[in-house]
Design a protein around this motif. Structure first.
Motif, mmCIF file in Angstrom:
data_model
loop_
_atom_site.group_PDB
_atom_site.id
_atom_site.type_symbol
_atom_site.label_atom_id
_atom_site.label_comp_id
_atom_site.label_asym_id
_atom_site.label_seq_id
_atom_site.Cartn_x
_atom_site.Cartn_y
_atom_site.Cartn_z
ATOM 1 N N LEU A 188 -10.123 -4.483 -4.637
ATOM 2 C CA LEU A 188 -9.896 -3.050 -4.444
ATOM 3 C C LEU A 188 -10.997 -2.478 -3.558
ATOM 4 O O LEU A 188 -12.178 -2.544 -3.889
ATOM 5 N N GLN A 189 -10.593 -1.928 -2.419
ATOM 6 C CA GLN A 189 -11.554 -1.343 -1.480
ATOM 7 C C GLN A 189 -11.736 0.151 -1.699
ATOM 8 O O GLN A 189 -12.834 0.675 -1.576
ATOM 9 N N SER A 190 -10.641 0.840 -2.007
ATOM 10 C CA SER A 190 -10.732 2.267 -2.305
ATOM 11 C C SER A 190 -9.506 2.695 -3.098
ATOM 12 O O SER A 190 -8.447 2.067 -3.010
ATOM 13 N N ALA A 191 -9.672 3.737 -3.887
ATOM 14 C CA ALA A 191 -8.568 4.285 -4.680
ATOM 15 C C ALA A 191 -8.745 5.781 -4.793
ATOM 16 O O ALA A 191 -9.873 6.285 -4.809
ATOM 17 N N GLY A 192 -7.639 6.488 -4.849
ATOM 18 C CA GLY A 192 -7.695 7.935 -4.993
ATOM 19 C C GLY A 192 -6.415 8.451 -5.607
ATOM 20 O O GLY A 192 -5.370 7.799 -5.514
ATOM 21 N N SER A 213 -1.237 7.922 -6.951
ATOM 22 C CA SER A 213 -2.467 7.194 -6.639
ATOM 23 C C SER A 213 -2.241 6.221 -5.481
ATOM 24 O O SER A 213 -1.145 5.684 -5.305
ATOM 25 N N SER A 214 -3.296 6.027 -4.702
ATOM 26 C CA SER A 214 -3.295 5.099 -3.574
ATOM 27 C C SER A 214 -4.360 4.027 -3.818
ATOM 28 O O SER A 214 -5.478 4.350 -4.233
ATOM 29 N N PHE A 215 -3.997 2.776 -3.552
ATOM 30 C CA PHE A 215 -4.910 1.657 -3.754
ATOM 31 C C PHE A 215 -4.959 0.842 -2.462
ATOM 32 O O PHE A 215 -3.963 0.203 -2.095
ATOM 33 N N GLN A 216 -6.090 0.885 -1.778
ATOM 34 C CA GLN A 216 -6.258 0.073 -0.570
ATOM 35 C C GLN A 216 -6.981 -1.206 -0.982
ATOM 36 O O GLN A 216 -8.048 -1.169 -1.607
ATOM 37 N N VAL A 217 -6.386 -2.355 -0.612
ATOM 38 C CA VAL A 217 -6.923 -3.635 -1.055
ATOM 39 C C VAL A 217 -6.985 -4.636 0.094
ATOM 40 O O VAL A 217 -6.359 -4.452 1.137
ATOM 41 N N ALA A 218 -7.741 -5.698 -0.138
ATOM 42 C CA ALA A 218 -7.815 -6.820 0.795
ATOM 43 C C ALA A 218 -7.747 -8.107 -0.027
ATOM 44 O O ALA A 218 -8.063 -8.099 -1.220
ATOM 45 N N PRO A 219 -7.334 -9.215 0.588
ATOM 46 C CA PRO A 219 -7.295 -10.468 -0.150
ATOM 47 C C PRO A 219 -8.693 -10.935 -0.548
ATOM 48 O O PRO A 219 -9.662 -10.704 0.204
#
Length: 251
Positions: free
Chosen positions: A187-191, A244-250
């Motif tokens: 998880l890189q960012s969440a809001g 909610s938004s969840f920006q992720v990376a592997p």
């Protein structure tokens, strides 16, 4: 193959979702576009594309957008709207999120907005999203999220299910965080932001039968103060939800 349950219920609603104000506007769509603008991404995936609003925002900035959904008529409506907008780099593919027909690591980015709550197996769908994402890729998941309180959660899920019987679950932020971690995302960012649902258009969009509309209103009118206050339930039934938004990376 048996038609997915959600697909049965959304076939007749395709044009309503293309035209939906709630789905076609919002700061989250601006964020989607901002993430890809200037990135020169080759191929991106929109899982559970619905009315195609993420797809239309992505298309001007990437080589190809694959719009994927379980509902054939929804994809037909997306293809028609893409043609109307002059977007020639959109491909539609019919498939469930839990079984994507794409090669490992074949997308530079994966997007998923307002659809995870329909998946029969959220963990499997997220695992597939992780599988098809390139090792250097990024993903963004946006959905309605449930409050952490059991009381508030029960009321939200009850209203959602009465409105749309293909609803499975709005997950809490904590559940989302756990699921994303389980499939190998960082998880890189969440809001979270709040979104007002106009009651009349909310039930019209899903063609909710009158008896279930009446049941939702009965629930709302009998709700304890904590429920009315948290969801901001108005006289006409309109109310507020958390998105909610969840920006992720592997990993």
């Amino acid at each position: 193959m048996t038609e997915p349950y959600a697909a049965k219920h959304y076939a007749a609603r395709a044009q309503d979702y293309v035209a939906s104000t709630v789905h076609s506007q919002g700061s989250d769509l601006d964020r989607v576009e901002g993430l890809v603008a200037g990135q020169e991404l080759r191929r991106v995936l929109d899982i559970g594309c619905g009315g195609g609003h993420v797809t239309y925002r992505l298309a001007p900035h990437v080589g190809e957008v694959v719009a994927c959904d379980v509902t054939g008529p929804m994809l037909d409506a997306v293809a028609q709207e893409a043609a109307r907008q002059g977007l020639s780099n959109i491909t539609t593919v019919q498939a469930p999120a839990e079984n994507l027909p794409f090669e490992h690591g074949s997308f530079d980015a994966v997007f998923c907005r307002f659809t995870t709550h329909h998946w029969s197996d959220a963990l499997a769908g997220l695992r597939e999203a992780r599988r098809v994402l390139a090792p250097s890729g990024m993903a963004l998941f946006i959905d309605v999220t449930a409050p952490p309180s059991a009381l508030l959660d029960s009321w939200l899920q009850s209203m959602e299910l009465l409105r749309d019987i293909s609803h499975v679950r709005d997950y809490t932020v904590a559940e989302w965080t756990t699921l994303l971690g389980q499939v190998g995302f960082v998880l890189q960012s969440a809001g979270t932001h709040r979104l007002r649902m106009d009651f009349e258009s909310w039930v019209a969009r899903t063609k909710t039968p009158p008896e279930r509309v009446a049941a939702i209103r009965s629930l709302q009118q009998a709700a304890p103060d904590d429920i009315t206050r948290y969801f901001g339930i108005e006289a006409d039934g309109s109310f507020m939800i958390d998105v909610s938004s969840f920006q992720v990376a592997p990993l």
